[in-house]
Design a protein around this motif. Structure first.
Motif, PDB file in Angstrom:
ATOM      1  N   LEU A  82       0.732  -1.412  -0.388  1.00 47.33           N
ATOM      2  CA  LEU A  82      -0.116   0.154   0.198  1.00 47.33           C
ATOM      3  C   LEU A  82       0.803   1.073  -0.248  1.00 47.33           C
ATOM      4  N   GLN A  83       2.314   1.112   0.665  1.00 44.21           N
ATOM      5  CA  GLN A  83       2.801   2.449   1.165  1.00 44.21           C
ATOM      6  C   GLN A  83       3.391   2.790  -0.691  1.00 44.21           C
ATOM      7  N   LEU A  86       0.887   4.384  -2.810  1.00 43.05           N
ATOM      8  CA  LEU A  86       0.778   5.472  -2.680  1.00 43.05           C
ATOM      9  C   LEU A  86       1.863   6.745  -2.624  1.00 43.05           C
ATOM     10  N   HIS A  89       1.836   8.985  -5.470  1.00 44.39           N
ATOM     11  CA  HIS A  89       1.054   9.968  -5.619  1.00 44.39           C
ATOM     12  C   HIS A  89       1.131  11.114  -4.040  1.00 44.39           C
ATOM     13  N   THR A  90       2.724  10.488  -3.544  1.00 40.93           N
ATOM     14  CA  THR A  90       3.542  11.588  -2.611  1.00 40.93           C
ATOM     15  C   THR A  90       3.899  10.643  -1.917  1.00 40.93           C
ATOM     16  N   ILE A 103       1.569  10.303   6.849  1.00 39.82           N
ATOM     17  CA  ILE A 103       2.062  10.898   5.660  1.00 39.82           C
ATOM     18  C   ILE A 103       2.357  12.798   5.577  1.00 39.82           C
ATOM     19  N   GLN A 118      -5.759  16.013  -2.032  1.00 37.33           N
ATOM     20  CA  GLN A 118      -4.742  15.295  -1.617  1.00 37.33           C
ATOM     21  C   GLN A 118      -5.816  13.918  -0.639  1.00 37.33           C
ATOM     22  N   THR A 121      -7.809  11.877  -2.940  1.00 32.17           N
ATOM     23  CA  THR A 121      -7.393  11.212  -4.094  1.00 32.17           C
ATOM     24  C   THR A 121      -6.647   9.501  -2.887  1.00 32.17           C
ATOM     25  N   LEU A 122      -5.742  10.175  -2.148  1.00 28.28           N
ATOM     26  CA  LEU A 122      -5.026   8.755  -1.229  1.00 28.28           C
ATOM     27  C   LEU A 122      -5.504   7.805  -1.080  1.00 28.28           C
ATOM     28  N   LEU A 125      -7.575   5.460  -3.583  1.00 28.06           N
ATOM     29  CA  LEU A 125      -5.978   4.628  -3.250  1.00 28.06           C
ATOM     30  C   LEU A 125      -6.734   3.365  -2.805  1.00 28.06           C
ATOM     31  N   VAL A 126      -6.586   4.046  -1.440  1.00 29.42           N
ATOM     32  CA  VAL A 126      -6.671   3.156  -0.446  1.00 29.42           C
ATOM     33  C   VAL A 126      -7.965   2.037  -1.094  1.00 29.42           C
TER      34      VAL A 126
END
Lengths: 472, 215
Positions: A82-83, A86, A89-90, A103, A118, A121-122, A125-126
């Protein structure tokens, strides 16, 4: 806005991982090594199951109860994946315990116009990975984590904690349970109340640790976290909703992967020369396709063209359920440099044609002409694969005599073929693997009028004529 | 105009003189002045399809293209040999002035891939010349190759068996070769060319390295 911190809270991560592998609306629990329930889903909760209950009691409450023992390795693996996702994107994030990701907004202000954008978006994604999660924001890392934990029991708390909104319950903080209990006995239950107490007395009674934690929450002291580094290798997979046995239908999901690769390469300022596409069936049997490019590619469309060419000649024996793409041989992105008067023909990407030919025909079908260090005519020219390290020599053995354009491999017997000799013999004599080889080469004219190159072997018994090439 | 002719013209089976435009592109000689004079651009034209027919290897079929290959190998583009009938001899190519570092040899596994490879190479713009030994090309496939050669600014030399010369073809030039009684010489019959009538060159000698070797 100053630097801000986001925290993605996933308190049911182990449960979500277990449920992803099993469909249906059954009651599910995760228990620890003492066989106590530590996570449960809504269906289990509706049947009276609670965190902390013994597993045997949960079984009595729900007949169809599904359960798994907490597997920290599996949770860590999922958290790592998952990291990595991510990180596209960050750039700055860290895992907190086994259920959260912190984050830092450092450097993200220029990319996301608003904090909410932000966060959205995050979180999407999760959630796309079927993991239930909550996201919140605060002006320091410890405070963001505190807020995230507090929202588990008080979902009405705001997602964005700005200045002067410090009504967080101490029970959700990282303070020791004994300290929290001690404050509760004094009627102090929130951070706001705690901050009103005199610092010298707090220091005297609870020590420096408490004050440090408070200072970190308020952003007066820096916090240190194990920041995650992006892997040097791109590795991403997609699980399809249904099995696919037709290669052309694989292209749409593969395009999503190549787009992710392009995004990854762009974010990390890299380019890639080789990718590996792995197709897995239901039984996890895999088919691995290695796709190389002579030039450094970073565009999704370039890779997709090469993959398409490879898939055109591929026949799947079993339907595929999972697609995995790995980017290999990553290198820092180089900006093409060229002189003002660069030759137009040099700027053309000749490697693209070779990539396409190799993908469609296979790398074993394309060759360069290289030279061998021998006087035997058949050894003087070799076909070397583009992939091979054998660069050979581009300087060939010279001869005062004209050589034929074509060489036959192996030479063919002329025992049954009438021919006419056109010139004087050229003797080639050498030792080959300890044996003496003697050949008398002459130009010949065959019955059909073809100009040929043949040789006579005086040492063989009986001596024989062989056809070795054609002057075309 | 009669109906059969009109129908054939609609199917682009008839070459029309209006398509003849002498170009001003760089010329690539065949090595035979007599033959050069008969060709549209006084040599092999860029973007053209040229068919060379012979009954077997050793009839002089490469002699017509060796000077052109030597000239084209000065470019930074590839010269691709697709499905050649035997091993090209690098020593011989160098004797004819060809830079073998520009030569790639491709051996497709089947006829379909042969055509695909020739078309891709012609169209890519990465090749100065494509030498192909295709099997059973149809008229439609030849038209596709012609378009590809024009878009890639590449010369195509297609070496075809003698028995296929009776088939219609949109190639710019079609030449049939035969051996002669004189060893080291061949007859070239230019039986189709853009902008002219068929001609036959009776006695073409092999290119110069051949003469040097017959001292």
């Amino acid at each position: 806005m100053d630097m801000y911190w986001l925290y993605i809270d996933m308190p049911q991560l182990a449960l979500d991982i277990a449920q992803k592998q099993h469909s249906g609306n059954l009651p599910w629990v995760i228990c620890d090594q003492q066989q106590l329930v530590c996570q449960c889903n809504d269906q289990a909760r509706q049947q009276g199951i609670k965190v902390g209950q013994p597993l045997h009691l949960a079984h009595q409450l729900a007949e169809q109860l599904q359960w798994q023992e907490l597997d920290p390795a599996k949770v860590k693996e999922q958290l790592d994946a998952l990291q990595q996702a991510l990180l596209a994107h960050t750039p700055k994030l860290a895992a907190i315990d086994d259920y959260g990701i912190l984050i830092c907004s450092d450097g993200m202000e220029q990319i996301y116009t608003t904090v909410q954008q932000q966060m959205r978006t995050l979180l999407n994604l999760v959630k796309h990975q079927r993991i239930r999660a909550d996201i919140c924001m605060a002006m320091s890392g410890p405070l963001a984590i505190w807020l995230g934990k507090a929202r588990r029991t008080q979902p009405t708390l705001p997602r964005l904690l700005l200045h002067n909104r410090l009504t967080l319950p101490l029970s959700a903080s990282n303070l020791e349970a004994a300290i929290i209990k001690s404050f509760a006995a004094m009627g102090i239950e929130t951070l706001e109340q705690l901050l009103q107490l005199p610092r010298p007395e707090l220091n005297q009674r609870y020590g420096k640790t408490l004050l440090n934690y408070i200072d970190q929450c308020l952003g007066h002291q820096p916090s240190h976290y194990p920041w995650q580094q992006a892997r040097a290798q791109f590795d991403k997979s997609i699980e399809l909703n249904f099995e696919i046995s037709d290669c052309t239908r694989l292209l749409a999901p593969i395009e999503r992967l190549t787009q992710a690769l392009e995004r990854y390469l762009r974010t990390t300022q890299q380019q890639c020369q080789q990718i590996q596409l792995e197709l897995l069936d239901r039984e996890k049997h895999s088919l691995v396709l290695s796709i190389a490019s002579r030039s450094h590619q970073h565009l999704s469309s370039d890779w997709l063209t090469l993959i398409q060419l490879r898939l055109e000649t591929l026949r799947l024996t079993t339907p595929m359920l999972t697609i995995r793409l790995r980017g290999e041989q990553l290198q820092p992105l180089k900006t093409p440099t060229g002189g003002l008067w660069a030759d137009a023909s040099q700027s053309h990407d000749h490697g693209q044609l070779l990539d396409q030919l190799q993908q469609r025909l296979g790398p074993e079908s394309i060759f360069r002409l290289t030279g061998g260090d021998t006087h035997l005519p058949e050894g003087q020219t070799q076909l070397s694969s583009l992939q091979s390290d054998n660069t050979g020599s581009s300087h060939f053995q010279g001869s005062c005599r004209t050589r034929p354009i074509w060489l036959l491999e192996p030479p063919q017997s002329l025992a049954q073929e009438p021919f006419e000799i056109l010139d004087s013999p050229e003797l080639i004599e050498l030792y080959q693997e300890g044996k003496r080889v003697v050949r008398c080469y002459q130009k010949l004219r065959l019955r059909n009028g073809a100009l040929a190159w043949g040789f006579y072997t005086p040492l063989s018994t009986p001596p024989q004529w062989w056809l070795h090439g054609y002057f075309s | 105009m009669n109906k059969p002719l009109e129908s054939m013209m609609q199917q682009q089976l008839v070459w029309q003189g209006k398509h003849w435009h002498p170009s001003h592109q760089a010329l690539t000689s065949t090595g035979y002045a007599q033959l050069d004079q008969q060709l549209q651009d006084q040599g092999w034209s860029n973007g053209s399809i040229n068919e060379i027919y012979s009954s077997s290897m050793g009839m002089g079929e490469m002699q017509l293209v060796l000077p052109a290959l030597a000239h084209l190998s000065e470019q930074k583009r590839w010269m691709i040999w697709i499905a050649p009938p035997a091993m090209p001899n690098a020593t011989a190519l160098q004797q004819h002035g060809i830079n073998t570092e520009r030569v790639l040899v491709v051996h497709p596994h089947n006829v379909r891939d042969q055509f695909w490879a020739i078309e891709q190479a012609l169209r890519s713009g990465s090749c100065s010349a494509v030498l192909g030994w295709p099997q059973g090309l149809s008229g439609l496939q030849l038209r596709r190759l012609k378009v590809a050669a024009q878009s890639g600014d590449c010369i195509a030399f297609l070496f075809r068996p003698e028995h296929e010369r009776s088939q219609a073809s949109c190639a710019n030039n079609r030449i049939a070769l035969q051996g002669t009684a004189n060893a080291g010489h061949f007859q070239a019959e230019l039986f189709k060319r853009d902008g002219g009538w068929p001609v036959t060159l009776d006695d073409c000698a092999y290119q110069k390295p051949w003469f040097y070797s017959t001292h």
